[in-house]
Write an enzyme that holds these catalytic residues in place. Structure first.
Site, PDB file in Angstrom:
ATOM      1  N   LYS A  22       0.841  -1.203   0.000  1.00  0.00           N
ATOM      2  CA  LYS A  22       0.000   0.000   0.000  1.00  0.00           C
ATOM      3  C   LYS A  22       0.874   1.250   0.000  1.00  0.00           C
ATOM      4  O   LYS A  22       0.658   2.168  -0.787  1.00  0.00           O
ATOM      5  CB  LYS A  22      -0.888  -0.001   1.254  1.00  0.00           C
ATOM      6  CG  LYS A  22      -1.567   1.338   1.518  1.00  0.00           C
ATOM      7  CD  LYS A  22      -2.456   1.289   2.723  1.00  0.00           C
ATOM      8  CE  LYS A  22      -1.786   1.580   4.040  1.00  0.00           C
ATOM      9  NZ  LYS A  22      -1.369   2.969   4.235  1.00  0.00           N
ATOM     10  N   ASN A  23       1.881   1.264   0.882  1.00  0.00           N
ATOM     11  CA  ASN A  23       2.680   2.489   1.035  1.00  0.00           C
ATOM     12  C   ASN A  23       3.619   2.741  -0.143  1.00  0.00           C
ATOM     13  O   ASN A  23       4.149   3.839  -0.283  1.00  0.00           O
ATOM     14  CB  ASN A  23       3.463   2.455   2.349  1.00  0.00           C
ATOM     15  CG  ASN A  23       2.555   2.675   3.538  1.00  0.00           C
ATOM     16  OD1 ASN A  23       1.360   2.947   3.371  1.00  0.00           O
ATOM     17  ND2 ASN A  23       3.100   2.555   4.740  1.00  0.00           N
ATOM     18  N   ARG A  92      -4.468  10.704   4.485  1.00  0.00           N
ATOM     19  CA  ARG A  92      -3.385  11.687   4.572  1.00  0.00           C
ATOM     20  C   ARG A  92      -2.455  11.648   3.359  1.00  0.00           C
ATOM     21  O   ARG A  92      -1.903  12.662   2.970  1.00  0.00           O
ATOM     22  CB  ARG A  92      -2.541  11.381   5.806  1.00  0.00           C
ATOM     23  CG  ARG A  92      -3.201  11.624   7.106  1.00  0.00           C
ATOM     24  CD  ARG A  92      -2.178  11.437   8.180  1.00  0.00           C
ATOM     25  NE  ARG A  92      -0.984  12.196   7.866  1.00  0.00           N
ATOM     26  CZ  ARG A  92      -0.826  13.477   8.108  1.00  0.00           C
ATOM     27  NH1 ARG A  92      -1.761  14.140   8.712  1.00  0.00           N
ATOM     28  NH2 ARG A  92       0.288  14.109   7.775  1.00  0.00           N
ATOM     29  N   CYS A 116      -4.112  12.847  13.221  1.00  0.00           N
ATOM     30  CA  CYS A 116      -4.917  11.625  13.247  1.00  0.00           C
ATOM     31  C   CYS A 116      -4.668  10.945  14.590  1.00  0.00           C
ATOM     32  O   CYS A 116      -3.994  11.513  15.452  1.00  0.00           O
ATOM     33  CB  CYS A 116      -4.577  10.717  12.072  1.00  0.00           C
ATOM     34  SG  CYS A 116      -2.950  10.005  12.188  1.00  0.00           S
ATOM     35  N   ARG A 121       1.139  15.004  13.090  1.00  0.00           N
ATOM     36  CA  ARG A 121       1.548  14.770  11.704  1.00  0.00           C
ATOM     37  C   ARG A 121       1.561  16.038  10.844  1.00  0.00           C
ATOM     38  O   ARG A 121       0.801  16.161   9.872  1.00  0.00           O
ATOM     39  CB  ARG A 121       0.681  13.676  11.077  1.00  0.00           C
ATOM     40  CG  ARG A 121       0.718  12.403  11.882  1.00  0.00           C
ATOM     41  CD  ARG A 121       0.033  11.275  11.228  1.00  0.00           C
ATOM     42  NE  ARG A 121       0.815  10.662  10.169  1.00  0.00           N
ATOM     43  CZ  ARG A 121       0.457   9.552   9.532  1.00  0.00           C
ATOM     44  NH1 ARG A 121      -0.648   8.947   9.836  1.00  0.00           N
ATOM     45  NH2 ARG A 121       1.218   9.052   8.588  1.00  0.00           N
ATOM     46  N   ASP A 327       5.214   1.017  12.182  1.00  0.00           N
ATOM     47  CA  ASP A 327       3.964   0.354  11.782  1.00  0.00           C
ATOM     48  C   ASP A 327       3.864  -1.073  12.333  1.00  0.00           C
ATOM     49  O   ASP A 327       2.801  -1.699  12.242  1.00  0.00           O
ATOM     50  CB  ASP A 327       3.841   0.331  10.248  1.00  0.00           C
ATOM     51  CG  ASP A 327       3.481   1.707   9.702  1.00  0.00           C
ATOM     52  OD1 ASP A 327       3.126   2.603  10.492  1.00  0.00           O
ATOM     53  OD2 ASP A 327       3.557   1.895   8.468  1.00  0.00           O
ATOM     54  N   ILE A 349       8.815   7.500  16.729  1.00  0.00           N
ATOM     55  CA  ILE A 349       8.409   8.198  15.496  1.00  0.00           C
ATOM     56  C   ILE A 349       7.135   9.034  15.717  1.00  0.00           C
ATOM     57  O   ILE A 349       7.098  10.202  15.374  1.00  0.00           O
ATOM     58  CB  ILE A 349       8.167   7.189  14.332  1.00  0.00           C
ATOM     59  CG1 ILE A 349       9.389   6.290  14.136  1.00  0.00           C
ATOM     60  CG2 ILE A 349       7.796   7.922  13.040  1.00  0.00           C
ATOM     61  CD1 ILE A 349      10.614   6.954  13.570  1.00  0.00           C
ATOM     62  N   ARG A 419      -8.226  -0.705   5.743  1.00  0.00           N
ATOM     63  CA  ARG A 419      -7.440   0.316   5.034  1.00  0.00           C
ATOM     64  C   ARG A 419      -6.047  -0.194   4.676  1.00  0.00           C
ATOM     65  O   ARG A 419      -5.420   0.336   3.769  1.00  0.00           O
ATOM     66  CB  ARG A 419      -7.300   1.582   5.890  1.00  0.00           C
ATOM     67  CG  ARG A 419      -8.551   2.424   5.913  1.00  0.00           C
ATOM     68  CD  ARG A 419      -8.290   3.736   6.605  1.00  0.00           C
ATOM     69  NE  ARG A 419      -7.158   4.427   6.037  1.00  0.00           N
ATOM     70  CZ  ARG A 419      -6.383   5.295   6.680  1.00  0.00           C
ATOM     71  NH1 ARG A 419      -6.641   5.599   7.927  1.00  0.00           N
ATOM     72  NH2 ARG A 419      -5.373   5.877   6.094  1.00  0.00           N
TER      73      ARG A 419
HETATM   74  C1  UD1 Z   1       4.693   6.973   6.217  1.00  0.00           C
HETATM   75  C2  UD1 Z   1       3.804   5.752   6.130  1.00  0.00           C
HETATM   76  C3  UD1 Z   1       3.313   5.336   7.515  1.00  0.00           C
HETATM   77  C4  UD1 Z   1       4.505   5.164   8.462  1.00  0.00           C
HETATM   78  C5  UD1 Z   1       5.402   6.396   8.442  1.00  0.00           C
HETATM   79  C6  UD1 Z   1       6.681   6.209   9.258  1.00  0.00           C
HETATM   80  C7  UD1 Z   1       2.774   5.996   3.940  1.00  0.00           C
HETATM   81  C8  UD1 Z   1       1.537   6.265   3.154  1.00  0.00           C
HETATM   82  N1  UD1 Z   1       2.674   6.054   5.284  1.00  0.00           N
HETATM   83  O1  UD1 Z   1       3.891   8.043   6.720  1.00  0.00           O
HETATM   84  O2  UD1 Z   1       2.602   4.108   7.391  1.00  0.00           O
HETATM   85  O3  UD1 Z   1       4.014   4.974   9.772  1.00  0.00           O
HETATM   86  O4  UD1 Z   1       5.796   6.691   7.087  1.00  0.00           O
HETATM   87  O5  UD1 Z   1       7.391   5.122   8.822  1.00  0.00           O
HETATM   88  O6  UD1 Z   1       3.825   5.676   3.400  1.00  0.00           O
HETATM   89  N2  UD1 Z   1       6.869  14.815  10.362  1.00  0.00           N
HETATM   90  C9  UD1 Z   1       6.971  16.181  10.637  1.00  0.00           C
HETATM   91  N3  UD1 Z   1       6.848  17.054   9.600  1.00  0.00           N
HETATM   92  C10 UD1 Z   1       6.635  16.635   8.309  1.00  0.00           C
HETATM   93  C11 UD1 Z   1       6.544  15.258   8.038  1.00  0.00           C
HETATM   94  C12 UD1 Z   1       6.673  14.368   9.089  1.00  0.00           C
HETATM   95  O7  UD1 Z   1       7.172  16.582  11.787  1.00  0.00           O
HETATM   96  O8  UD1 Z   1       6.540  17.486   7.417  1.00  0.00           O
HETATM   97  C13 UD1 Z   1       6.971  13.837  11.471  1.00  0.00           C
HETATM   98  C14 UD1 Z   1       5.642  13.079  11.657  1.00  0.00           C
HETATM   99  O9  UD1 Z   1       4.721  13.813  12.447  1.00  0.00           O
HETATM  100  C15 UD1 Z   1       6.112  11.806  12.310  1.00  0.00           C
HETATM  101  C16 UD1 Z   1       7.483  11.560  11.655  1.00  0.00           C
HETATM  102  O10 UD1 Z   1       7.901  12.819  11.138  1.00  0.00           O
HETATM  103  O11 UD1 Z   1       6.267  11.990  13.681  1.00  0.00           O
HETATM  104  C17 UD1 Z   1       7.457  10.530  10.536  1.00  0.00           C
HETATM  105  O12 UD1 Z   1       6.562  10.937   9.533  1.00  0.00           O
HETATM  106  P1  UD1 Z   1       6.732  10.522   7.979  1.00  0.00           P
HETATM  107  O13 UD1 Z   1       7.990   9.739   7.817  1.00  0.00           O
HETATM  108  O14 UD1 Z   1       6.538  11.738   7.153  1.00  0.00           O
HETATM  109  O15 UD1 Z   1       5.488   9.562   7.799  1.00  0.00           O
HETATM  110  P2  UD1 Z   1       4.417   9.548   6.638  1.00  0.00           P
HETATM  111  O16 UD1 Z   1       5.072   9.753   5.324  1.00  0.00           O
HETATM  112  O17 UD1 Z   1       3.262  10.411   7.008  1.00  0.00           O
END
Ligand code: UD1
Length: 440
Positions: A22-23, A92, A116, A121, A327, A349, A419
């Site tokens: 999915k990701n 998201r 969420c 996030r 995850d 994380i 999901r």
């Molecule tokens: C992706 C995955 C999700 C997984 C996560 C971490 C997808 C669709 N989802 O989510 O399943 O749990 O990686 O492995 O691929 N952060 C900030 N600012 C930002 C972006 C992120 O502070 O602009 C923080 C987030 O709040 C979080 C951490 O960084 O605490 C990791 O987020 P990120 O790696 O961006 O996760 P996603 O891409 O949302």
């Protein structure tokens, strides 16, 4: 709303075919916005988030077809450059259309996704990086508007290796002339899969899987034929369900190289893990087509063998890849709930990713949560109970616990699990679990 009813303490046997990731599929589907040409993506799991992406792409002006795990995208009309709240709040990952649309039209407006159940996030890392490429960012009525008179290639460093920000910037840079260098990138295998897709579209991408990625963009990108990698989180979840239930389960269309951190933990806990097929008998690679020579990947399969006894207590701390994946933190906690001692679980994380602990305690688990750490004192037995899924992976954790528990567990809010896991009850039933989906 559906519930799962699971009769626990039954060992699992046989084979489970792991679905496409999915990701990995979500950013690759977003990348189809980079081209006017036709794209065909295979091995796409049939999940709610993919259906939401289907709706989003259709709304933006693409024409999508999805069936038998093949997702085709054509450009039907001029694309909109606005992803509205109703679409983004459902999923998201909708923010992933920002990079491609900004690159193609120099302007994109999308709803801020909001928090969420697992954390706030924010998307500041994405926005700061777009600014480094020459874009301006403004806000209006809950939307972000990112625009640029001209985008320019640049060298930039993410303050944290965000998966989504790395993907968004890779896609954006693929249509910017010159070489963009991204530092402190996420190194998840899904990033490498996106890099493979962008290469098939004509971009030059180097360094995926390492912290620095270089992208040499093009004026226009070609259509795409690609097959998505196996889902490593589904793989890890099934490994943990099998380890908790006991028995011998073969996972096909996946590979040990995708789940090294969880494999190390499972082995220390006393579970036998091996490659399912000897090298000479390995199945045909799933990524057999593409415009350029696709890497010859071989998915060797995985065998998990456990006696259903209590595991040794093994603590984990979540980290960006190649560390232990956030995850799988919830499913791991469920597995540790029956350990022969105390384990410490550190969630580094996301700031609020322990909601499942309270549900596990309803099944008899002994867990103390303080801020981002949880102490799990293993109990002799878990007992079935009515429990509620609060997000995809918290739901998966409840299945792990239900597999090991005595008696019947009723899991509510199964739509969260749907999901992220394709036909999970069919796969588990084939492996011998007594699981039913019922309308609540
Ligand atoms: C992706 C995955 C999700 C997984 C996560 C971490 C997808 C669709 N989802 O989510 O399943 O749990 O990686 O492995 O691929 N952060 C900030 N600012 C930002 C972006 C992120 O502070 O602009 C923080 C987030 O709040 C979080 C951490 O960084 O605490 C990791 O987020 P990120 O790696 O961006 O996760 P996603 O891409 O949302």
């Amino acid at each position: 709303m559906d519930n799962f009813i699971i009769h626990g303490s039954k060992s699992l046997r046989g084979e489970v075919k792991i679905s496409g990731s999915k990701n990995a599929a979500l950013p690759i589907l977003a990348a189809t916005m980079l081209t006017r040409e036709k794209c065909e993506i295979r091995n796409v799991p049939d999940l709610m988030d993919i259906k939401s992406t289907f709706e989003l792409l259709n709304y933006m002006g693409k024409k999508c077809f999805f069936g038998f795990n093949v997702f085709s995208v054509e450009e039907a009309s001029a694309l909109k450059q606005h992803a509205p709240y109703d679409m983004v709040r459902k999923m998201r990952a909708s923010v992933l259309v920002a990079g491609p649309l900004l690159a193609r039209f120099k302007k994109v407006r999308f709803s801020l996704p909001g928090g969420c159940s697992i954390g706030v996030r924010p998307i500041d890392i994405h926005l700061e990086a777009f600014q480094k490429l020459g874009a301006q960012v403004s806000y209006e009525r809950g939307d972000v508007i990112v625009s640029a008179a001209k985008l320019k290639s640049a060298r930039l460093k993410f303050r944290f290796p965000s998966v989504g920000a790395t993907e968004n910037l890779m896609m954006c840079a693929a249509l910017i002339k010159g070489t963009t260098v991204l530092e402190n990138c996420a190194r998840e295998p899904e990033i490498a899969d996106l890099a493979g897709a962008l290469r098939c579209m004509g971009a030059v991408v180097e360094g995926e899987g390492a912290a620095t990625i270089k992208i040499c963009g093009r004026d226009a990108l070609k259509g795409l034929k690609y097959s998505v990698m196996p889902d490593r989180i589904e793989t890890g979840t099934f490994m943990l369900i099998a380890a908790a239930a006991g028995g011998k389960l073969k996972l096909l269309n996946t590979d040990l190289r995708l789940v090294e951190a969880v494999t190390r933990g499972l082995k220390k806990a006393g579970v036998k893990i091996s490659t399912a097929c000897p090298p000479e008998a390995q199945p045909t690679p799933v990524r057999e087509f593409g415009r350029r020579a696709a890497p010859k990947l071989r998915w060797g399969g995985i065998t998990v063998e456990a006696n259903g006894c209590r595991p040794a207590p093994i603590g984990v701390a979540t980290k960006p890849y190649p560390g232990f994946p956030t995850d799988l933190q919830a499913p791991w906690m469920a597995f540790m709930a029956r350990a022969r001692g105390e384990s410490l679980i550190h969630e580094a994380i996301f700031e609020n990713r322990f909601i499942h602990a309270a549900e596990l305690m309803r099944m008899g688990a002994d867990i103390t949560v303080t801020d981002r750490k949880a102490v799990v004192r293993g109990v002799k037995r878990l007992l079935g109970a009515p429990v509620m899924a609060s997000d995809i992976r918290a739901g998966a954790a409840l299945i792990v616990a239900a597999a090991a528990a005595r008696g019947i567990t009723v899991i509510k809010r199964v739509y969260h699990i749907d999901r992220g896991y394709e036909k999970i009850e069919d796969k588990l039933r084939l492996a011998g679990m007594r699981i039913e989906r019922v309308k609540a």
